[in-house]
Design a protein around this motif. Structure first.
Motif, short mmCIF file in Angstrom:
data_model
loop_
_atom_site.label_atom_id
_atom_site.label_comp_id
_atom_site.label_asym_id
_atom_site.label_seq_id
_atom_site.Cartn_x
_atom_site.Cartn_y
_atom_site.Cartn_z
N LEU A 132 53.95 69.27 46.72
CA LEU A 132 54.26 68.11 45.86
C LEU A 132 55.01 68.56 44.62
O LEU A 132 55.94 67.90 44.15
CB LEU A 132 52.98 67.38 45.47
N LEU A 133 54.60 69.72 44.08
CA LEU A 133 55.29 70.22 42.88
C LEU A 133 56.74 70.58 43.18
O LEU A 133 57.65 70.25 42.42
CB LEU A 133 54.56 71.43 42.30
N TYR A 134 56.96 71.26 44.33
CA TYR A 134 58.35 71.63 44.68
C TYR A 134 59.23 70.39 44.78
O TYR A 134 60.29 70.30 44.17
CB TYR A 134 58.40 72.35 46.03
N TRP A 135 58.76 69.39 45.58
CA TRP A 135 59.56 68.18 45.76
C TRP A 135 59.75 67.45 44.44
O TRP A 135 60.82 66.93 44.13
CB TRP A 135 58.91 67.26 46.81
N GLY A 136 58.68 67.43 43.66
CA GLY A 136 58.73 66.71 42.39
C GLY A 136 59.74 67.31 41.44
O GLY A 136 60.62 66.62 40.91
N TYR A 137 59.63 68.63 41.21
CA TYR A 137 60.55 69.25 40.25
C TYR A 137 61.99 69.23 40.76
O TYR A 137 62.92 69.08 39.97
CB TYR A 137 60.09 70.68 39.90
N LEU A 138 62.16 69.37 42.09
CA LEU A 138 63.51 69.29 42.64
C LEU A 138 64.08 67.89 42.37
O LEU A 138 65.21 67.73 41.89
CB LEU A 138 63.47 69.58 44.14
N GLY A 139 63.26 66.88 42.66
CA GLY A 139 63.69 65.49 42.44
C GLY A 139 64.01 65.24 40.97
O GLY A 139 64.99 64.57 40.65
N MET A 140 63.18 65.81 40.08
CA MET A 140 63.42 65.56 38.66
C MET A 140 64.70 66.26 38.20
O MET A 140 65.46 65.71 37.40
CB MET A 140 62.21 66.03 37.84
N ALA A 141 64.93 67.49 38.72
CA ALA A 141 66.15 68.21 38.34
C ALA A 141 67.37 67.41 38.79
O ALA A 141 68.33 67.21 38.03
CB ALA A 141 66.16 69.60 38.96
N ILE A 142 67.32 66.92 40.05
CA ILE A 142 68.47 66.18 40.58
C ILE A 142 68.68 64.88 39.78
O ILE A 142 69.80 64.56 39.37
CB ILE A 142 68.28 65.85 42.09
N SER A 143 67.58 64.16 39.53
CA SER A 143 67.79 62.88 38.83
C SER A 143 68.28 63.08 37.40
O SER A 143 69.08 62.29 36.90
CB SER A 143 66.55 61.98 38.89
N MET A 144 67.81 64.16 36.74
CA MET A 144 68.32 64.43 35.39
C MET A 144 69.82 64.77 35.45
O MET A 144 70.59 64.38 34.57
CB MET A 144 67.56 65.59 34.76
N CYS A 145 70.23 65.51 36.50
CA CYS A 145 71.67 65.84 36.67
C CYS A 145 72.47 64.55 36.81
O CYS A 145 73.54 64.40 36.19
CB CYS A 145 71.87 66.62 37.96
N VAL A 146 71.96 63.64 37.66
CA VAL A 146 72.70 62.39 37.90
C VAL A 146 72.79 61.58 36.61
O VAL A 146 73.85 61.03 36.27
CB VAL A 146 72.03 61.57 39.03
N LEU A 147 71.68 61.54 35.85
CA LEU A 147 71.69 60.82 34.58
C LEU A 147 72.73 61.42 33.64
O LEU A 147 73.52 60.71 33.01
CB LEU A 147 70.32 60.92 33.90
#
Ligand code: BGC
Length: 459
Positions: free
Chosen positions: A314-329
């Protein structure tokens, strides 16, 4: 699946204790709705308004320290009770404040209770839960944080038509009173009871919350073995290297949580909605409700996955998702958030960020911190990690706007993106998988000098 009576009882206990998260969430949520009216009523300066908000974080820091002192002496249950009472007093005082200075002072009192609750509830939950579903039970705490934010928002909206900020701040004492009363019916933590040498009482509690005699006997023996050493807290820190390492890990986990940028994103959300064209009050309100509902659902999903798939996936998917969404923002802001596509992209990225936080770092930071410290140093370790959370939250809240002014939104969000990506390495190298093992096995591995990432291995 048929659930046994003991399992149901454990769930009931857990929901009651997790109400502490509701207080944390309600306070986080309520102030944003009340603030515009408070500013108008007292004619406050910008920095006074900032103090009104951050006073709770300041109080929470000291509340955590107080909680750790009291929990060792009086037990987890009593600290939960005290936090409910102090919260009630803090709400009523805040609602009756006659000046902005008074309000700031009363919100520090409220913070004391929030700090105590945020520190003690995950510990109590992890000590009561059977190891098979400990992850889900402790994660309930974070679901309650989100429910609290949502409830506060709905109540704020209701009172906002008349600008009744005193009602907004006062009415939230109701859940605190309910919690304080219900907590009186909770059993004490068997681990704390053994720590205090009340073995008979510990055995009685375990008979109420475990299914079979074999499990009870094993757990009793394991807990007794873990309290043999006479050292605790500070002295453990001085003499015991593995304990120093694990306290460092607890602090890192909380720093990693705060530097995801979660609170900045929540703070910045209305602006992003505004930029995306949802400018009217009603639209903003519905977007905020949607945000709240999505948070509750995503975090509830974590309850189901965390004991099945484990904490680390869950942590891997979570941090990956957060990194990607911050990039998109960041990208959306770099491109100028002008066309409809880019506006919608920014909103989608914001929601993706919130969802990925809610099923990963949100609940799991608290869960891991409640699991990794040995019993004799649990109060100390958890208090240190929780204080790290408040300090980082405070620092980020104090500097976010200045950084945003200097660097602009694109660069600021890129920094958070990079930080989230770096965390993937920390998760890989340092964080243990604690799914399904007993707290005492984690402790044995740690004190035997195993690498931090291996302390969750079955012996
Ligand atoms: C964090 C808070 C945050 C809350 C809601 C908690 O786990 O520690 O800083 O405000 O979740 O997202």
């Amino acid at each position: 699946m048929q659930q046994s009576a003991t399992t149901k009882f454990v769930y009931m206990i857990s929901v009651t204790a997790a109400l502490a998260g509701l207080l944390f969430g309600i306070d986080t949520g309520v102030i944003s709705g009340a603030l515009p009216f408070v500013i108008k009523h007292f004619n406050t300066t910008t920095s006074q308004a900032e103090y009104v908000v951050s006073a709770v974080l300041f109080g929470a820091f000291f509340g955590t320290l107080m909680g750790s002192y009291l929990s060792k002496r009086l037990g987890r249950k009593i600290v939960l009770f005290i936090s409910g009472i102090v919260f009630t007093i803090g709400c009523l005082l805040s609602a009756s404040a006659q000046s902005v200075d008074q309000l700031i002072f009363y919100r520090i009192i409220l913070g004391l209770s929030v700090g105590m609750a945020a520190f003690i509830a995950p510990i109590y939950l992890s000590e009561m839960a059977p190891r098979r579903f400990r992850g889900g039970i402790v994660s309930m705490y974070q679901v309650m944080v989100y429910l609290g934010i949502l409830i506060a928002f709905i109540s704020d909206t209701y009172f906002s038509y008349t600008g009744a900020w005193r009602w907004m701040l006062g009415i939230i004492c109701i859940p605190a009173i309910i919690m304080a009363v219900l907590v009186l019916f909770l059993p004490r933590s068997p681990r704390w009871l053994i720590l205090k040498n009340y073995k008979q009482d510990a055995s009685e509690v375990l008979h109420k919350i475990r299914d079979n005699e074999e499990e009870i006997e094993r757990e009793l023996k394991e807990i007794e073995a873990s309290v043999k050493s006479q050292e605790n807290g500070f002295s453990l820190l001085r003499t015991n290297k593995p304990f120093r390492k694990v306290v460092g890990l607890g602090v890192l986990i909380q720093v990693m949580q705060q530097f995801t940028g979660i609170n900045m994103t929540i703070y910045y959300a209305p602006k992003i909605f505004g930029l995306a064209g949802f400018a009217a009050n009603a639209e903003q309100m519905w977007m905020t409700v949607l945000m709240g509902v999505i948070n509750v659902i995503a975090c509830a999903a974590a309850i189901f996955f965390v004991d099945h798939h484990g904490r680390k996936p869950l942590l891997y998917w979570g941090y990956l998702g957060m990194a990607i969404s911050m990039c998109v923002l960041a990208l959306a802001f770099a491109l100028g958030v002008s066309s409809l596509v880019i506006k919608l992209l920014a909103v989608v990225a914001l929601f993706l960020f919130l969802i990925t936080f809610a099923f990963s770092s949100g609940p799991i930071a608290w869960l891991l911190c409640a699991e990794i410290f040995p019993l004799r140093g649990r109060d100390f370790g958890m208090a240190t990690a929780t204080c790290a959370n408040w300090i980082c939250n405070f620092i980020l809240a104090s500097f976010f706007l200045t950084v945003l002014d200097h660097l602009g939104a694109a660069k600021t969000f890129s920094i958070f993106a990079v930080f989230n990506a770096i965390c993937l390495f920390f998760i890989f190298y340092l964080i243990p998988e604690t799914k399904g093992v007993s707290l005492e096995t984690i402790e044995k591995n740690l004190l035997a000098g195993k690498n931090l990432r291996d302390i969750g291995e079955e012996i």
